[in-house]
Design a protein around this motif. Structure first.
Motif, PDB file in Angstrom:
ATOM      1  N   PHE A  98       0.829  -1.210   0.000  1.00 30.67           N
ATOM      2  CA  PHE A  98       0.000   0.000   0.000  1.00 30.67           C
ATOM      3  C   PHE A  98       0.864   1.260   0.000  1.00 30.67           C
ATOM      4  CE2 PHE A  98      -3.385  -2.710   2.158  1.00 30.67           C
ATOM      5  CZ  PHE A  98      -4.130  -2.840   1.001  1.00 30.67           C
ATOM      6  N   VAL A  99       1.916   1.251   0.822  1.00 28.41           N
ATOM      7  CA  VAL A  99       2.794   2.418   0.905  1.00 28.41           C
ATOM      8  C   VAL A  99       3.502   2.661  -0.427  1.00 28.41           C
ATOM      9  CG1 VAL A  99       4.794   3.411   2.071  1.00 28.41           C
ATOM     10  CG2 VAL A  99       3.113   2.122   3.383  1.00 28.41           C
ATOM     11  N   HIS A 100       4.007   1.600  -1.023  1.00 24.30           N
ATOM     12  CA  HIS A 100       4.715   1.752  -2.289  1.00 24.30           C
ATOM     13  C   HIS A 100       3.776   2.215  -3.399  1.00 24.30           C
ATOM     14  CE1 HIS A 100       8.005  -0.469  -0.347  1.00 24.30           C
ATOM     15  NE2 HIS A 100       8.763  -0.054  -1.344  1.00 24.30           N
ATOM     16  N   ARG A 101       2.564   1.673  -3.435  1.00 19.32           N
ATOM     17  CA  ARG A 101       1.625   2.090  -4.483  1.00 19.32           C
ATOM     18  C   ARG A 101       1.209   3.550  -4.303  1.00 19.32           C
ATOM     19  NH1 ARG A 101      -0.372  -3.219  -3.822  1.00 19.32           N
ATOM     20  NH2 ARG A 101      -2.099  -2.551  -2.494  1.00 19.32           N
ATOM     21  N   GLU A 102       1.022   3.965  -3.066  1.00 14.04           N
ATOM     22  CA  GLU A 102       0.644   5.351  -2.826  1.00 14.04           C
ATOM     23  C   GLU A 102       1.756   6.304  -3.244  1.00 14.04           C
ATOM     24  OE1 GLU A 102      -1.076   8.138   0.858  1.00 14.04           O
ATOM     25  OE2 GLU A 102      -0.346   6.094   1.245  1.00 14.04           O
ATOM     26  N   THR A 135      -5.546  10.536   9.656  1.00 10.26           N
ATOM     27  CA  THR A 135      -6.035  11.812  10.162  1.00 10.26           C
ATOM     28  C   THR A 135      -6.992  12.446   9.158  1.00 10.26           C
ATOM     29  OG1 THR A 135      -4.217  13.071   9.182  1.00 10.26           O
ATOM     30  CG2 THR A 135      -3.859  12.153  11.380  1.00 10.26           C
ATOM     31  N   ASP A 136      -7.883  13.274   9.666  1.00 12.26           N
ATOM     32  CA  ASP A 136      -8.796  14.020   8.797  1.00 12.26           C
ATOM     33  C   ASP A 136      -8.048  15.034   7.941  1.00 12.26           C
ATOM     34  OD1 ASP A 136     -10.908  12.621   9.881  1.00 12.26           O
ATOM     35  OD2 ASP A 136     -11.347  14.141  11.406  1.00 12.26           O
ATOM     36  N   ARG A 137      -6.970  15.584   8.487  1.00 16.06           N
ATOM     37  CA  ARG A 137      -6.195  16.560   7.732  1.00 16.06           C
ATOM     38  C   ARG A 137      -5.576  15.928   6.483  1.00 16.06           C
ATOM     39  NH1 ARG A 137      -5.826  21.291   5.547  1.00 16.06           N
ATOM     40  NH2 ARG A 137      -3.687  22.036   5.276  1.00 16.06           N
ATOM     41  N   GLY A 138      -5.121  14.700   6.598  1.00 15.08           N
ATOM     42  CA  GLY A 138      -4.595  14.003   5.436  1.00 15.08           C
ATOM     43  C   GLY A 138      -5.653  13.803   4.373  1.00 15.08           C
ATOM     44  N   ASP A 139      -6.877  13.460   4.802  1.00 15.09           N
ATOM     45  CA  ASP A 139      -7.983  13.333   3.844  1.00 15.09           C
ATOM     46  C   ASP A 139      -8.259  14.660   3.153  1.00 15.09           C
ATOM     47  OD1 ASP A 139      -8.266  10.689   4.584  1.00 15.09           O
ATOM     48  OD2 ASP A 139      -9.771  11.116   6.117  1.00 15.09           O
ATOM     49  N   LEU A 159      -5.773   5.903  -7.550  1.00 13.34           N
ATOM     50  CA  LEU A 159      -4.877   4.914  -6.953  1.00 13.34           C
ATOM     51  C   LEU A 159      -4.334   5.393  -5.610  1.00 13.34           C
ATOM     52  CD1 LEU A 159      -2.833   3.652 -10.050  1.00 13.34           C
ATOM     53  CD2 LEU A 159      -4.619   2.437  -8.791  1.00 13.34           C
ATOM     54  N   VAL A 160      -4.015   6.670  -5.527  1.00 13.37           N
ATOM     55  CA  VAL A 160      -3.552   7.233  -4.252  1.00 13.37           C
ATOM     56  C   VAL A 160      -4.629   7.071  -3.185  1.00 13.37           C
ATOM     57  CG1 VAL A 160      -2.870   9.340  -3.045  1.00 13.37           C
ATOM     58  CG2 VAL A 160      -1.965   8.857  -5.323  1.00 13.37           C
ATOM     59  N   ASP A 161      -5.854   7.397  -3.552  1.00 15.70           N
ATOM     60  CA  ASP A 161      -6.968   7.287  -2.605  1.00 15.70           C
ATOM     61  C   ASP A 161      -7.157   5.848  -2.155  1.00 15.70           C
ATOM     62  OD1 ASP A 161      -9.068   7.997  -1.034  1.00 15.70           O
ATOM     63  OD2 ASP A 161     -10.470   8.395  -2.659  1.00 15.70           O
ATOM     64  N   GLU A 162      -7.094   4.916  -3.103  1.00 21.34           N
ATOM     65  CA  GLU A 162      -7.259   3.501  -2.775  1.00 21.34           C
ATOM     66  C   GLU A 162      -6.126   3.002  -1.881  1.00 21.34           C
ATOM     67  OE1 GLU A 162      -7.552  -0.836  -5.093  1.00 21.34           O
ATOM     68  OE2 GLU A 162      -7.452   1.042  -6.231  1.00 21.34           O
ATOM     69  N   ARG A 200      -3.770   1.624   3.438  1.00 18.13           N
ATOM     70  CA  ARG A 200      -2.791   1.920   4.490  1.00 18.13           C
ATOM     71  C   ARG A 200      -3.481   2.164   5.828  1.00 18.13           C
ATOM     72  NH1 ARG A 200      -0.501   6.947   5.885  1.00 18.13           N
ATOM     73  NH2 ARG A 200      -1.263   7.934   3.961  1.00 18.13           N
ATOM     74  N   GLY A 201      -4.633   2.827   5.788  1.00 17.58           N
ATOM     75  CA  GLY A 201      -5.373   3.049   7.025  1.00 17.58           C
ATOM     76  C   GLY A 201      -5.906   1.756   7.616  1.00 17.58           C
ATOM     77  N   ASP A 202      -6.382   0.851   6.742  1.00 13.92           N
ATOM     78  CA  ASP A 202      -6.900  -0.425   7.234  1.00 13.92           C
ATOM     79  C   ASP A 202      -5.795  -1.302   7.818  1.00 13.92           C
ATOM     80  OD1 ASP A 202      -9.440   0.289   6.431  1.00 13.92           O
ATOM     81  OD2 ASP A 202      -9.284  -0.721   4.484  1.00 13.92           O
ATOM     82  N   SER A 203      -4.565  -1.118   7.353  1.00 16.03           N
ATOM     83  CA  SER A 203      -3.442  -1.937   7.826  1.00 16.03           C
ATOM     84  C   SER A 203      -2.710  -1.318   9.006  1.00 16.03           C
ATOM     85  CB  SER A 203      -2.438  -2.147   6.680  1.00 16.03           C
ATOM     86  OG  SER A 203      -3.050  -2.740   5.563  1.00 16.03           O
ATOM     87  N   ALA A 204      -3.161  -0.150   9.456  1.00 13.18           N
ATOM     88  CA  ALA A 204      -2.408   0.560  10.488  1.00 13.18           C
ATOM     89  C   ALA A 204      -2.531  -0.084  11.857  1.00 13.18           C
ATOM     90  CB  ALA A 204      -2.876   2.020  10.566  1.00 13.18           C
TER      91      ALA A 204
END
Length: 256
Positions: free
Chosen positions: A74-78, A126-130, A163-166, A171-175
Motif C-alpha cells: 500500500f505504501v509503495h503504491r501510494e 487523520t482528517d487533515r490528510g484526507d 490509486l492514491v486514494d485507494e 494503508r489506514g486499514d493496515s495501520a
C-alpha cells in the motif's frame, strides 16, 4: 530497550523459568517420580495438542507476514502514484503544474511528518490528510485540458489520484493490529497448555530432557514474539516504511 534485546531476554527468561520449575519439581518429588507410569493415551493426546498448536501458530505467522506484505505494498503504491502524478503534471501550463506539484508535496510532507507518527501510535489516519488529498484531487480537476498532450495526461492524473486514494485507504486499514484479541488469547493459552504438558508427562529426568524442555519453551516464546512483531506492520514490522515517500520526494534543502 530494542525489540530484539527484549526478545533475547524473554527467550532466556522463558527457558530459565521452565528449567527452574522442572528442577524444583524434581527435587520436591525425589525418587518417587516415575515417568514410565504416564499412560500412553496421555502421550498421544499431548502429541496431538502439539501438532494442532503448531498448525495454529504457523497460520498466525503466515497471516501476519502476509498482512505485512500488503501493508508494504500500500505504501509503495501510494508513493508511486503520487510520483506519477508529479511527472504527468509537467505538460500543463506552469501555473497549473506548480499548483498540482505543490499540493502533492504538501500531502507527502504532512504524511511523513505528522500523519505517520500518529498512525503508528494510534493505528488510524487523520482528517487533515484526507483534506489534503481532496485538495490535490480538486486541483487536478480544476482545469479542463486544452491540448492533446494535456488530455492524455489529464486522464492519467485522474487514474493516479484514484490509486492514491485507494492505497491510502488500504494503508489506514493496515495501520492497526492484524490479529484480533481472541486469537491472541488462543495463542497464549495454547502455549501455556503445550508447555504445561511437559511437566504433566514428567519430562525432567535427565539434563538432556531439561535442556530440550527449555529450548522447546524458548522456541514457542520466539515464535510468539515474531507474531507480535509483525502484528502491527507500520509500528514494528515495517520500520522506516515512510522513507518510500521521501525517496520519491526528497525534503527541500533549507540552505538552497
Amino acid at each position: 530497550m530494542s525489540e530484539w534485546l527484549g526478545l533475547s531476554l524473554l527467550t532466556a527468561a522463558t527457558c530459565g523459568f521452565v528449567l527452574l520449575i522442572a528442577l524444583l519439581r524434581q527435587r520436591r518429588r525425589g525418587g518417587a517420580d516415575d515417568p514410565s507410569e504416564t499412560p500412553d493415551v496421555i502421550e498421544y493426546m499431548t502429541m496431538m495438542l502439539g501438532v494442532v498448536y503448531a498448525i495454529v501458530l504457523g497460520l498466525a505467522i503466515a497471516g501476519v507476514w502476509e498482512a505485512r506484505g500488503e501493508a508494504d505494498g500500500f505504501v509503495h503504491r501510494e508513493a508511486q502514484a503520487l510520483h506519477e502524478m508529479d511527472q504527468r503534471a509537467a505538460v500543463f501550463p506552469a501555473e497549473v503544474r506548480d499548483d498540482i506539484r505543490g499540493r502533492i508535496r504538501d500531502y507527502v510532507g504532512y504524511v511523513v511528518d505528522e500523519e505517520w507518527p500518529r498512525m503508528v501510535d494510534e493505528g488510524e489516519l487523520t482528517d487533515r490528510g484526507d483534506e489534503l488529498l481532496a485538495d490535490l484531487r480538486a486541483a487536478v480537476t480544476a482545469r479542463e485540458p486544452q491540448t492533446v498532450r494535456e488530455v492524455e495526461s489529464y486522464q492519467g492524473l485522474i487514474d493516479q489520484a484514484a490509486l492514491v486514494d485507494e492505497a491510502r485507504a488500504g494503508r489506514g486499514d493496515s495501520a492497526g493490529s492484524t490479529l484480533p484479541g481472541l486469537v491472541w488469547l488462543g495463542l497464549i493459552t495454547g502455549a501455556a497448555v503445550v508447555v504445561g504438558m511437559v511437566f504433566f508427562l514428567q519430562i525432567q529426568r535427565s539434563a538432556r530432557e531439561l535442556i530440550l524442555a527449555g529450548l522447546f519453551s524458548a522456541l514457542i516464546a520466539f515464535l510468539l514474539f515474531l507474531v507480535w512483531h509483525f502484528d502491527a506492520p507500520y509500528a514494528r514490522g515495517l520500520s522506516g516504511a515512510d522513507e518510500v515517500f521521501t525517496s520519491y520526494f526528497p525534503p527541500a534543502d533549507p540552505t538552497g
